[in-house]
Motif scaffolding. Structure first.
Motif, PDB file in Angstrom:
ATOM      1  N   ASN A 179       7.437   6.424   2.333  1.00 35.14           N
ATOM      2  CA  ASN A 179       6.575   5.336   2.813  1.00 35.14           C
ATOM      3  C   ASN A 179       5.478   5.896   3.711  1.00 35.14           C
ATOM      4  O   ASN A 179       4.314   5.534   3.600  1.00 35.14           O
ATOM      5  N   VAL A 180       5.874   6.789   4.606  1.00 33.88           N
ATOM      6  CA  VAL A 180       4.926   7.328   5.584  1.00 33.88           C
ATOM      7  C   VAL A 180       3.940   8.284   4.922  1.00 33.88           C
ATOM      8  O   VAL A 180       2.739   8.222   5.141  1.00 33.88           O
ATOM      9  N   MET A 181       4.470   9.149   4.070  1.00 31.84           N
ATOM     10  CA  MET A 181       3.644  10.240   3.557  1.00 31.84           C
ATOM     11  C   MET A 181       2.814   9.834   2.346  1.00 31.84           C
ATOM     12  O   MET A 181       1.786  10.450   2.058  1.00 31.84           O
ATOM     13  N   THR A 182       3.282   8.826   1.603  1.00 33.44           N
ATOM     14  CA  THR A 182       2.570   8.474   0.363  1.00 33.44           C
ATOM     15  C   THR A 182       2.324   6.971   0.194  1.00 33.44           C
ATOM     16  O   THR A 182       1.778   6.565  -0.821  1.00 33.44           O
ATOM     17  N   ASP A 183       2.761   6.160   1.156  1.00 30.59           N
ATOM     18  CA  ASP A 183       2.685   4.695   1.028  1.00 30.59           C
ATOM     19  C   ASP A 183       3.536   4.175  -0.126  1.00 30.59           C
ATOM     20  O   ASP A 183       3.352   3.040  -0.551  1.00 30.59           O
ATOM     21  N   ARG A 184       4.432   4.976  -0.620  1.00 30.53           N
ATOM     22  CA  ARG A 184       5.315   4.515  -1.707  1.00 30.53           C
ATOM     23  C   ARG A 184       6.673   4.171  -1.104  1.00 30.53           C
ATOM     24  O   ARG A 184       7.286   4.987  -0.437  1.00 30.53           O
ATOM     25  N   ASP A 185       7.093   2.938  -1.352  1.00 32.68           N
ATOM     26  CA  ASP A 185       8.281   2.404  -0.695  1.00 32.68           C
ATOM     27  C   ASP A 185       9.560   2.918  -1.359  1.00 32.68           C
ATOM     28  O   ASP A 185       9.877   2.552  -2.491  1.00 32.68           O
ATOM     29  N   GLY A 190       9.911   3.331  -5.238  1.00 31.50           N
ATOM     30  CA  GLY A 190       8.729   4.184  -5.237  1.00 31.50           C
ATOM     31  C   GLY A 190       8.921   5.556  -4.627  1.00 31.50           C
ATOM     32  O   GLY A 190       7.953   6.272  -4.405  1.00 31.50           O
TER      33      GLY A 190
ATOM     34  N   ARG B 199      -0.658  18.007   4.159  1.00 31.53           N
ATOM     35  CA  ARG B 199      -0.888  16.980   5.167  1.00 31.53           C
ATOM     36  C   ARG B 199      -1.070  17.595   6.536  1.00 31.53           C
ATOM     37  O   ARG B 199      -0.428  18.573   6.871  1.00 31.53           O
ATOM     38  N   PHE B 279       3.196   0.789  10.753  1.00 33.51           N
ATOM     39  CA  PHE B 279       2.958   0.169   9.448  1.00 33.51           C
ATOM     40  C   PHE B 279       2.251  -1.180   9.566  1.00 33.51           C
ATOM     41  O   PHE B 279       2.141  -1.898   8.582  1.00 33.51           O
ATOM     42  N   ARG B 282      -0.501  -1.287   7.038  1.00 29.83           N
ATOM     43  CA  ARG B 282      -0.260  -0.570   5.790  1.00 29.83           C
ATOM     44  C   ARG B 282       0.596  -1.416   4.865  1.00 29.83           C
ATOM     45  O   ARG B 282       1.446  -2.164   5.313  1.00 29.83           O
ATOM     46  N   LEU B 286       3.871   0.471  -4.046  1.00 29.45           N
ATOM     47  CA  LEU B 286       4.763   0.103  -5.139  1.00 29.45           C
ATOM     48  C   LEU B 286       5.453  -1.195  -4.790  1.00 29.45           C
ATOM     49  O   LEU B 286       6.295  -1.239  -3.922  1.00 29.45           O
TER      50      LEU B 286
END
Lengths: 394, 292
Positions: A179-185, A190, B199, B279, B282, B286
């Protein structure tokens, strides 16, 4: 000693058929919505219905995962979905969210299993979920055999334990690296597997000098040596991870554990190395026994190895067999040619080696190589074969 | 909105109370995760008395994941502390709920599962268990959080300030890596950091008796959103883990000042570079049906 269920993953109908063919007692799949491994899933409702038919025709069970940790808007259509799953006669749903569990209990009579995403590690937590109507707990992968023994003594609910495949390095469900590194949950399908990436480690703000980058990655789980103990403890279901794995992987791994479970149950003489050797024929990351053997150490970790070890030994599988002409119709899955030596891998046994004497296309042309993915070719095999029996180079 | 602060040191009780903390949260040895000081049971009992004297509330963190071998000790803690009238127990593991239920004291419990409380539907499930309240997961957006709080039938809180935990493993990953490269890396008092190749962020990584923990690079600050949330959220937690002890008092005082009506813009600027918004703004890419 009771014989446990061998539970295998399936990312599509073909993998499902293979898992059942090679000895799984039950299969778990994910729908296109509400499940983790979203990218692994090709099951819409129509194909779930087909999957249930196939499983039940073989007197096997089919479970559907609805194991996301949902957000506010993720419940749209859920009640209709689970009612449809009930009408299709799936055998159970695997869930991680308590409100999802409640909805299933309110609106259907479906059996509910609690996902490993809830990281259940003790008997009181199990009792809590049991009182919510859960019929089976998929236990946290952090439990050692000794801890499993104690748990089993204090609970009477069905317990399911992972025995093979990829492992979360963090407690399942409690990691948001992705979530933090790629915005994928990670909790909604994800996960980017950020734990498997390479990192530089800094001590007092200076990078640690090493040719090996830091990684949290772990070896895959392989628990051949612990199956007998798990059976003696009384674990009801032994689960293989891998909905994204190939059909050859699924066939090889499922079949190895199938034979081992049967041999243990029948009190046959067992050579564990034989089963370990069987499993290595599938493409694998390096493996270890995870937490089953006790607290983990460097032996369970993986450094500088991000890719699976591919195998090109698997060259095709049987689509059909003509008894009269003694020909098997093979779907090519890797390059092979006339003159290659091969073995036939069936659920019961592996036969061979044989030599490929000739190959013929559907149109009747003789060819010397099979180079096109999924091309269909006739191969002379005197032994009768069934659909999904596999051919491997030796 | 009340301010709840994790106690970094036993000497901080009165200081933090005077700075504006309404609730002090203490960690207890063998039952808490990621807390600056883990007190022994008898020390927690003494702290309860001190906190009560200054007319503040005290919560105890029982937010570890427990194994069967831990359950007798966990039961003992809950029994003893409930007799001493602790105001709340923070928990993740349903084992805590079961013990509290057996003692008829679920109304003391605050469910704070870090990653699981991401919907009002799941929040509602727990509120119906007759607990004191829930802590909304810090991985949701501000919009999602407000919806959860709005729909809640009970009290809600957030981790409003501090280093958000991203990862917790039972494995001793620093030790294993150290063994692999032949450089000892056991439990260190100061965090190490990890940086991924693509990163530009260094994440604090800590190994302790409960395993390995990785945190976001910068601590979260909630000054930008506090006026949006103060009438909906009941508790704002200042998690002091990894925060320099010298900074804790001023952080608490700053939140209190805003809650008392002081202008927040100066504080937003002050914390902007050294903290992040978590967050709040954000969204995960997905979502349901998205199979990229």
């Amino acid at each position: 000693m009771m014989k446990p269920e061998l539970l295998a993953p399936a990312g599509d109908l073909e993998k499902l058929a293979v898992a059942l063919h090679y000895g799984a007692d039950a299969v778990y799949i994910g729908g296109r919505e509400f499940s983790l491994r979203a990218r692994a899933s090709n099951f819409d409702l129509e194909s779930i219905e087909e999957a249930v038919k196939i499983a039940h025709q073989h007197q096997k069970k089919l479970y559907v995962t609805t194991n996301i940790i949902p957000r506010n808007d993720d419940f749209e259509g859920f009640i209709d979905y689970i009612k449809t799953l009930e009408s299709i006669e799936v055998d159970a749903l695997i869930c991680a969210s308590p409100s999802v569990v409640s909805l299933i209990k309110q609106h259907t009579n479906l059996e509910v299993h609690l996902s490993t995403q809830q990281s259940v590690t003790n008997a009181l937590a199990i009792n809590f979920w049991q009182s919510e109507g859960i019929q089976r707990i998929v236990l946290a992968r952090e439990l050692t055999l000794n801890e499993l023994k104690v748990l089993r003594q204090h609970t009477d609910i069905e317990l399911e334990v992972f025995i093979h495949g990829g492992m979360c390095v963090a407690y399942s469900g409690r990691c948001v690296l992705s979530n933090v590194m790629t915005d994928r949950d990670a909790n909604r399908g994800g996960c980017a597997h950020s734990c498997r990436w390479n990192y530089t480690l800094f001590k007092k703000h200076k990078p640690l000098e090493s040719s090996t980058p830091f990684s949290m990655s772990s070896k895959d789980l392989q628990s051949i040596q612990h199956i007998e103990t798990l059976m003696k403890i009384g674990i009801e279901s032994l689960k293989i991870e891998g909905r994204m794995k190939s059909i050859h992987y699924i066939a090889t791994v499922v079949n190895a554990y199938r034979h081992l479970i049967d041999a243990i149950f029948n009190k046959n003489q067992i050579d564990l190395n034989h089963y370990i050797k069987l499993i290595t024929k599938a493409e694998n990351r390096f493996t270890s026994d995870g937490f089953l053997g006790g607290m983990t150490s460097v032996k369970q970790q993986l450094y500088n190895q991000r890719n699976e070890q591919p195998t090109q030994a698997f060259i095709g599988f049987v689509k059909d067999y003509e008894e009269q002409t003694q020909r098997a119709l093979i779907e090519q899955r890797n390059y092979f040619e006339v003159g290659d030596q091969y073995e036939i891998f069936t659920p019961e046994q592996t036969y061979g080696p044989y030599t490929i004497a000739s190959l013929e296309t559907l149109a009747g042309h003789q060819v010397t190589v099979a180079r096109h993915p999924q091309e269909l070719l006739w191969l002379h095999v005197s032994r009768p074969l069934r659909a999904f029996d596999m051919i491997r180079k030796v | 909105m009340k301010l709840a602060v994790t106690l970094p040191h036993q000497n901080s009780v009165e200081t933090l109370a005077n700075a504006g903390a309404d609730i002090l949260i203490v960690g207890i040895s063998g039952a808490s995760l990621r807390t600056q000081t883990l007190f022994k049971l008898e020390d927690v009992i003494a702290l309860i008395d001190r906190v009560k004297i200054i007319k503040k509330s005290i919560w105890v963190k029982l937010d570890a994941l427990f194994y069967d071998v831990d359950l007798p000790y966990l039961t003992k803690i809950i029994e003893k502390l409930s007799m001493k009238k602790v105001d709340g127990f923070i928990f993740i593991d349903p084992a805590v709920y079961k013990i509290a239920q057996s003692l008829n004291m679920t109304e003391k419990l605050i469910y704070a599962p870090t990653t699981y409380l991401t919907s009002y539907q799941d929040e509602s499930f727990w509120q119906e268990k007759n607990i004191q309240g829930t802590i909304i997961s810090p991985v949701v957006s501000l919009e999602e959080m407000l919806k959860i709080a709005h729909e809640s039938q009970g009290k809600t809180g957030i981790i409003g300030h501090g280093f958000i935990n991203m990862f917790h493993s039972r494995r001793r990953l620093l030790e294993s890596y150290g063994n692999h490269i032949n450089q000892p890396l056991s439990d260190e008092s100061a965090p190490l950091y990890i940086e991924e190749a693509l990163r530009d962020e260094k994440y604090p990584i800590i190994q302790d008796q409960t395993g390995t923990h990785v945190f976001k690079e910068k601590p979260l600050a909630s000054f930008k959103v506090i006026n949006d949330i103060k009438n909906l959220i009941d508790w704002l937690i200042v998690d002091t883990y990894l925060i320099a002890p010298k900074d804790v008092k001023s952080i608490v005082a700053d939140y209190k000042a805003v809650l008392m009506g002081e202008d927040v813009n100066g504080l937003i600027k002050r914390y902007e570079n050294s903290h992040d918004d978590g967050f709040y703004y954000r969204q995960s890419v997905l979502k349901k049906g998205d199979t990229s």
